[in-house]
Design a protein around this motif. Structure first.
Motif, short mmCIF file in Angstrom:
data_model
loop_
_atom_site.label_atom_id
_atom_site.label_comp_id
_atom_site.label_asym_id
_atom_site.label_seq_id
_atom_site.Cartn_x
_atom_site.Cartn_y
_atom_site.Cartn_z
N LEU A 122 0.80 -1.22 0.00
CA LEU A 122 0.00 0.00 0.00
C LEU A 122 0.83 1.27 0.00
N VAL A 123 2.05 1.23 0.53
CA VAL A 123 2.92 2.40 0.51
C VAL A 123 4.29 2.02 -0.03
N VAL A 124 4.99 3.02 -0.54
CA VAL A 124 6.33 2.80 -1.08
C VAL A 124 7.24 3.95 -0.65
N PRO A 125 8.54 3.68 -0.44
CA PRO A 125 9.48 4.77 -0.15
C PRO A 125 9.74 5.59 -1.40
N LEU A 174 11.05 9.16 3.16
CA LEU A 174 9.68 9.58 2.89
C LEU A 174 8.89 8.43 2.29
N TYR A 175 7.58 8.38 2.62
CA TYR A 175 6.70 7.34 2.09
C TYR A 175 5.47 7.98 1.46
N GLN A 176 4.94 7.31 0.46
CA GLN A 176 3.67 7.74 -0.13
C GLN A 176 2.83 6.51 -0.47
N VAL A 177 1.53 6.74 -0.66
CA VAL A 177 0.65 5.65 -1.08
C VAL A 177 1.07 5.20 -2.47
N ASP A 178 1.18 3.91 -2.67
CA ASP A 178 1.55 3.36 -3.98
C ASP A 178 0.37 3.50 -4.93
N PRO A 179 0.49 4.31 -6.00
CA PRO A 179 -0.64 4.49 -6.91
C PRO A 179 -1.13 3.18 -7.53
N ALA A 180 -0.23 2.20 -7.61
CA ALA A 180 -0.60 0.92 -8.22
C ALA A 180 -1.28 -0.04 -7.25
N ALA A 181 -1.55 0.44 -6.01
CA ALA A 181 -2.16 -0.44 -5.01
C ALA A 181 -3.61 -0.79 -5.35
N GLY A 182 -4.25 0.02 -6.17
CA GLY A 182 -5.63 -0.27 -6.54
C GLY A 182 -6.12 0.67 -7.62
N TYR A 183 -6.97 0.16 -8.50
CA TYR A 183 -7.55 0.97 -9.58
C TYR A 183 -9.07 0.83 -9.55
N VAL A 184 -9.75 1.93 -9.89
CA VAL A 184 -11.21 1.94 -9.86
C VAL A 184 -11.72 2.59 -11.15
N ALA A 196 -14.36 6.69 -16.62
CA ALA A 196 -13.06 7.18 -16.18
C ALA A 196 -12.41 6.11 -15.30
N VAL A 197 -11.11 5.92 -15.47
CA VAL A 197 -10.35 4.99 -14.65
C VAL A 197 -9.33 5.80 -13.86
N ALA A 198 -9.24 5.52 -12.54
CA ALA A 198 -8.32 6.26 -11.67
C ALA A 198 -7.56 5.29 -10.80
N ASP A 199 -6.42 5.77 -10.27
CA ASP A 199 -5.68 4.95 -9.32
C ASP A 199 -6.13 5.28 -7.91
N ILE A 200 -5.52 4.65 -6.91
CA ILE A 200 -5.98 4.78 -5.54
C ILE A 200 -5.80 6.19 -4.99
N THR A 201 -4.93 6.99 -5.60
CA THR A 201 -4.73 8.37 -5.14
C THR A 201 -5.78 9.31 -5.71
N GLY A 202 -6.63 8.82 -6.62
CA GLY A 202 -7.65 9.66 -7.24
C GLY A 202 -7.23 10.25 -8.57
N ARG A 203 -6.01 9.96 -9.01
CA ARG A 203 -5.54 10.50 -10.29
C ARG A 203 -6.20 9.77 -11.45
#
Length: 258
Positions: A63-66, A80-90, A103-110
């Motif tokens: 779920l997170v990556v350095p 530093l850590y952030q949510v991994d954008p590839a952790a989930g797609y909707v 529309a398809v987005a990643d877990i960060t909402g992008r």
């Protein structure tokens, strides 16, 4: 006199507390971008060892990556850590009388890709097939493999009945009235599917990142091709017993035809 222990509040179990902390940290990372262990500990009120364990769990779960280190401050640089954008797609779908927008987005909402398909000439019986093709094309444009979606939400100009599963107030949308439509779409799209009133979804968006941020109780009035409303009470959507709360376009008005 004995005390009735069945009414006493249950203490939080360690696994529950870990889940609460993990969720709080994920929310902070989504809202604030890359954070260090110390920053997460400060914002959540957790100790450094607890924050370290939390990050280790989230990293192990994918779920997170350095993503680099802090620079310019006193002392050694911090990871530093952030949510991994590839952790989930909707995927989100907007269904109208003339088109389906995906529309398809990643877990960060992008948003990764969008695709609009005109619905003129769609046979009602081909709705599931056509929606599946539209979603598959959007997934392809996003550069994702088939089956990558974790969740799909469809916004429609109607009210899904929570008891029968049928779509009410939507005679303008042929092909969307089967009580098994959600199950059929889930099977065709290989992901959980939810169908929701489009104005309700607009209210969720306003509550998350728009004019209703921080509001526990509000009403959104929508005037477009039709007239509708969404009602949020105590921070939650109020749909009504049959899902029709907010369908103000169908309210009897004196002097107007029923």
């Amino acid at each position: 006199m004995t005390e009735n222990t069945s009414r006493l509040p249950l203490a939080g179990t360690p696994s529950l507390l870990r889940a609460i902390n993990d969720r709080a940290a994920l929310q902070l990372l989504l809202e604030n971008g890359p954070l260090s262990r110390t920053q997460i500990g400060t914002l959540t009120g957790l100790s450094k060892p607890t924050a370290s364990q939390l990050l280790a769990r989230l990293e192990a779960a994918g779920l997170v990556v350095p993503v680099g280190t802090t620079e310019g401050g006193p002392g050694p640089n911090a990871q530093l850590y952030q949510v991994d954008p590839a952790a989930g797609y909707v995927a989100g779908l907007d269904v109208t009388t003339s088109q389906v927008r995906v529309a398809v987005a990643d877990i960060t909402g992008r948003t990764l890709a969008e695709h609009v398909v005109p619905t003129k000439g769609w046979p009602a019986a081909a709705t599931v097939e056509k929606v599946g093709e539209a979603v598959a094309e959007t997934v392809r444009r996003a550069g994702l493999a088939p089956g990558s979606l974790r969740e799909i939400v469809i916004g429609v100009g109607g009210a899904p009945d929570p008891v029968t599963g049928k779509l009410r107030y939507a005679s303008h949308l042929p092909g969307w009235h089967s009580p098994r439509l959600t199950d059929e779409l889930s099977a065709a799209l290989a992901a959980p599917v939810s169908i929701e009133n489009d104005v309700n979804l607009a209210a969720v968006a306003e509550q998350a990142s728009g004019a209703a941020q921080g509001c526990e109780d509000f009403v959104l009035l929508w005037a477009g091709e039709g007239t509708g409303a969404a009602i949020v009470i105590a921070g939650r959507l109020h749909r009504g017993f049959t899902g029709g709360a907010g369908e103000v376009g169908y309210m009897p008005v004196p002097g107007a035809p029923v």
